[in-house]
Design a protein around this motif. Structure first.
Motif, PDB file in Angstrom:
ATOM      1  N   LEU A  61       0.801  -1.226   0.000  1.00  0.00           N
ATOM      2  CA  LEU A  61       0.000   0.000   0.000  1.00  0.00           C
ATOM      3  C   LEU A  61       0.830   1.270   0.000  1.00  0.00           C
ATOM      4  N   VAL A  62       2.162   1.165  -0.058  1.00  0.00           N
ATOM      5  CA  VAL A  62       3.002   2.365  -0.054  1.00  0.00           C
ATOM      6  C   VAL A  62       3.996   2.276  -1.204  1.00  0.00           C
ATOM      7  N   GLU A  63       4.472   3.441  -1.607  1.00  0.00           N
ATOM      8  CA  GLU A  63       5.484   3.532  -2.657  1.00  0.00           C
ATOM      9  C   GLU A  63       6.812   3.964  -2.047  1.00  0.00           C
ATOM     10  N   ASP A  64       7.861   3.901  -2.852  1.00  0.00           N
ATOM     11  CA  ASP A  64       9.163   4.388  -2.401  1.00  0.00           C
ATOM     12  C   ASP A  64       9.082   5.871  -2.076  1.00  0.00           C
ATOM     13  N   ASN A  65       9.732   6.247  -0.972  1.00  0.00           N
ATOM     14  CA  ASN A  65       9.872   7.645  -0.548  1.00  0.00           C
ATOM     15  C   ASN A  65       8.543   8.293  -0.187  1.00  0.00           C
ATOM     16  N   SER A  66       7.524   7.494   0.130  1.00  0.00           N
ATOM     17  CA  SER A  66       6.235   8.063   0.515  1.00  0.00           C
ATOM     18  C   SER A  66       6.155   8.201   2.032  1.00  0.00           C
ATOM     19  N   PRO A  67       5.526   9.257   2.519  1.00  0.00           N
ATOM     20  CA  PRO A  67       5.402   9.434   3.966  1.00  0.00           C
ATOM     21  C   PRO A  67       4.352   8.498   4.559  1.00  0.00           C
ATOM     22  N   VAL A  68       4.599   8.046   5.771  1.00  0.00           N
ATOM     23  CA  VAL A  68       3.660   7.190   6.485  1.00  0.00           C
ATOM     24  C   VAL A  68       3.561   7.680   7.922  1.00  0.00           C
ATOM     25  N   THR A  69       2.474   7.305   8.579  1.00  0.00           N
ATOM     26  CA  THR A  69       2.287   7.616   9.993  1.00  0.00           C
ATOM     27  C   THR A  69       2.333   6.326  10.795  1.00  0.00           C
ATOM     28  N   ALA A  70       2.598   6.466  12.066  1.00  0.00           N
ATOM     29  CA  ALA A  70       2.686   5.290  12.930  1.00  0.00           C
ATOM     30  C   ALA A  70       1.344   4.553  12.962  1.00  0.00           C
ATOM     31  N   GLY A  71       1.386   3.243  12.734  1.00  0.00           N
ATOM     32  CA  GLY A  71       0.185   2.435  12.720  1.00  0.00           C
ATOM     33  C   GLY A  71      -0.473   2.298  11.365  1.00  0.00           C
ATOM     34  N   GLN A  72       0.018   3.010  10.364  1.00  0.00           N
ATOM     35  CA  GLN A  72      -0.566   2.922   9.025  1.00  0.00           C
ATOM     36  C   GLN A  72      -0.237   1.568   8.405  1.00  0.00           C
ATOM     37  N   VAL A  73      -1.225   0.962   7.717  1.00  0.00           N
ATOM     38  CA  VAL A  73      -1.014  -0.315   7.050  1.00  0.00           C
ATOM     39  C   VAL A  73      -0.191  -0.077   5.788  1.00  0.00           C
ATOM     40  N   VAL A  74       0.970  -0.758   5.708  1.00  0.00           N
ATOM     41  CA  VAL A  74       1.845  -0.581   4.555  1.00  0.00           C
ATOM     42  C   VAL A  74       1.802  -1.789   3.617  1.00  0.00           C
ATOM     43  N   ALA A  75       1.380  -2.942   4.117  1.00  0.00           N
ATOM     44  CA  ALA A  75       1.293  -4.146   3.277  1.00  0.00           C
ATOM     45  C   ALA A  75       0.354  -5.130   3.947  1.00  0.00           C
ATOM     46  N   ARG A  76      -0.171  -6.064   3.149  1.00  0.00           N
ATOM     47  CA  ARG A  76      -1.070  -7.094   3.674  1.00  0.00           C
ATOM     48  C   ARG A  76      -0.613  -8.466   3.199  1.00  0.00           C
ATOM     49  N   ILE A  77      -0.624  -9.419   4.112  1.00  0.00           N
ATOM     50  CA  ILE A  77      -0.364 -10.817   3.788  1.00  0.00           C
ATOM     51  C   ILE A  77      -1.708 -11.495   3.553  1.00  0.00           C
ATOM     52  N   ASP A  78      -1.744 -12.467   2.638  1.00  0.00           N
ATOM     53  CA  ASP A  78      -2.978 -13.190   2.327  1.00  0.00           C
ATOM     54  C   ASP A  78      -3.581 -13.754   3.614  1.00  0.00           C
ATOM     55  N   PRO A  79      -4.780 -13.287   4.035  1.00  0.00           N
ATOM     56  CA  PRO A  79      -5.332 -13.694   5.329  1.00  0.00           C
ATOM     57  C   PRO A  79      -6.115 -15.004   5.304  1.00  0.00           C
ATOM     58  N   ALA A  80      -6.342 -15.599   4.141  1.00  0.00           N
ATOM     59  CA  ALA A  80      -7.208 -16.788   4.060  1.00  0.00           C
ATOM     60  C   ALA A  80      -6.733 -17.932   4.952  1.00  0.00           C
TER      61      ALA A  80
END
Length: 368
Positions: A61-80
């Motif tokens: 969910l993020v790109e290189d050099n993009s700002p993020v905040t603490a607790g923000q979801v940056v990636a997801r693993i397949d939850p199935a």
């Protein structure tokens, strides 16, 4: 009026000598007021983002050099797979909780059976008392000849049978009591299994929640190596988060310079990336050892010919948050620092460790 032939060289030499004298004077005055080094670099407490569960990356969910905040979801693993494990764990926990309720139902049934057996024992005891009384009465009558011996034998057999019935009822009551006691240990074991199953449910729920990989701190994403479809394991580095607004400078001063440094002294920082623009800072702390001591292969000075080389001590410099370029510093940039050593602020390098050492000695004296 004619000038001597050597006037121009003498005048040039005088100008050079005057310039050297003026420049040397300024250099000497600046050297008395400042200590500086160009062996300094910008650093920040960057955080590596790593998964806590294994699986295939479903989304980044993020790109290189993009700002993020603490607790923000940056990636997801397949939850199935994790949802299936959670459902299985919940079903197992429900089955064990039902088993606990079944043991409780059996315990209540055993209490009813104990009451029934106790009533049976009371009835058998009453029958035994009646049979004993009959035996005593017919025994007297038989000795006096009023009843036949056969009738007395019948009374004796009835009394014996009643006594056996009492023993049987008492044994049945004891068996039911022991069965009720065994249900207590069975319930404790089943309850422990149910609690373990609930813990498994909680762990499965935590693992499912961890399929959403979150930024541990606010900053800017760098060194992003994760891509959708990639299989990741716990602890593998996916990206780094660099808190740019919290950068600081580590300046490596020679050991011949640190005697004049004090904590809190103002520092002027210049970086080639910003031209001649200056950033303000202050000395925050001194490293506990020289840089060579933290090397993978420390220098061994006890062997071979020794040549004394001035060692360098890392000094941490905090950047003033009010400086316009404070948020523009990037970790890894080389900078130049100049410390105003005339400011008499906090403890010097020699005094910086003294309060801590004295506190440790006082604590050691207080311990029995």
């Amino acid at each position: 009026m004619t000038l001597p032939k050597n006037f121009v060289p003498l005048a040039a030499a005088a100008v050079v000598v005057l310039a050297l004298a003026v420049g040397g004077g300024f250099w000497w005055i600046d050297k008395q007021r400042h200590e500086g080094t160009d062996n300094a670099f910008v650093q920040a407490d960057k955080v590596t983002v790593a998964p806590q569960v294994d699986g295939y990356i479903a989304e980044v969910l993020v790109e290189d050099n993009s700002p993020v905040t603490a607790g923000q979801v940056v990636a997801r693993i397949d939850p199935a797979p994790f949802r299936a494990r959670l459902a299985q764990a919940e079903a197992n926990a429900q089955a064990l909780q039902a088993a606990v309720r079944g043991v409780d139902d059996r315990a209540r049934l055993e209490q009813a059976m104990i009451a029934q057996k106790a009533a049976g024992l009371a009835s058998a005891s009453a029958q035994a008392d009646l049979a004993a009384a009959e035996l005593e009465r017919y025994g007297h009558l038989a000795t006096q000849g009023w009843v036949s011996p056969q009738r007395a034998q019948t009374a004796r057999a009835a009394a014996t049978q009643a006594s056996a019935g009492v023993a049987e009822a008492r044994a049945g009551l004891e068996a039911e009591r022991r069965a009720a006691e065994s249900l207590g240990s069975t319930r404790a074991q089943t309850l422990a299994q149910a609690q373990a199953a609930l813990a498994t449910v909680e762990q499965a729920r935590i693992d499912l929640d961890r399929t959403e990989i979150r930024a541990p701190a606010s900053g800017v994403v760098g060194a992003r190596s994760v891509r959708p479809g990639q299989y990741v394991r716990p602890g593998s580095a996916l990206m780094s988060v660099v808190p740019l607004g919290e950068a600081y400078v580590v300046a490596n001063f020679k050991e011949t310079q640190v005697a004049r440094l004090r904590i809190g002294q103002p520092v002027t920082i210049t970086a080639d990336a910003f031209g001649k623009r200056k950033i303000k800072g202050r000395i925050e702390s001194f490293a506990p050892a020289t840089g060579s001591e933290f090397a993978l292969i420390p220098v061994e000075n006890a062997v071979g010919n020794f040549t004394k080389i001035a060692q360098r001590l890392p000094v941490k410099i905090a950047v003033d948050a009010d400086s316009p370029l404070a948020g523009a510093l990037r970790p890894g940039l080389s900078v130049k620092v100049k410390v105003d050593v005339t400011a008499d602020t906090g403890p010097s390098f020699a005094e910086a460790q003294a309060p801590r050492r004295h506190a440790q000695q006082g604590q050691a004296r207080q311990e029995p």
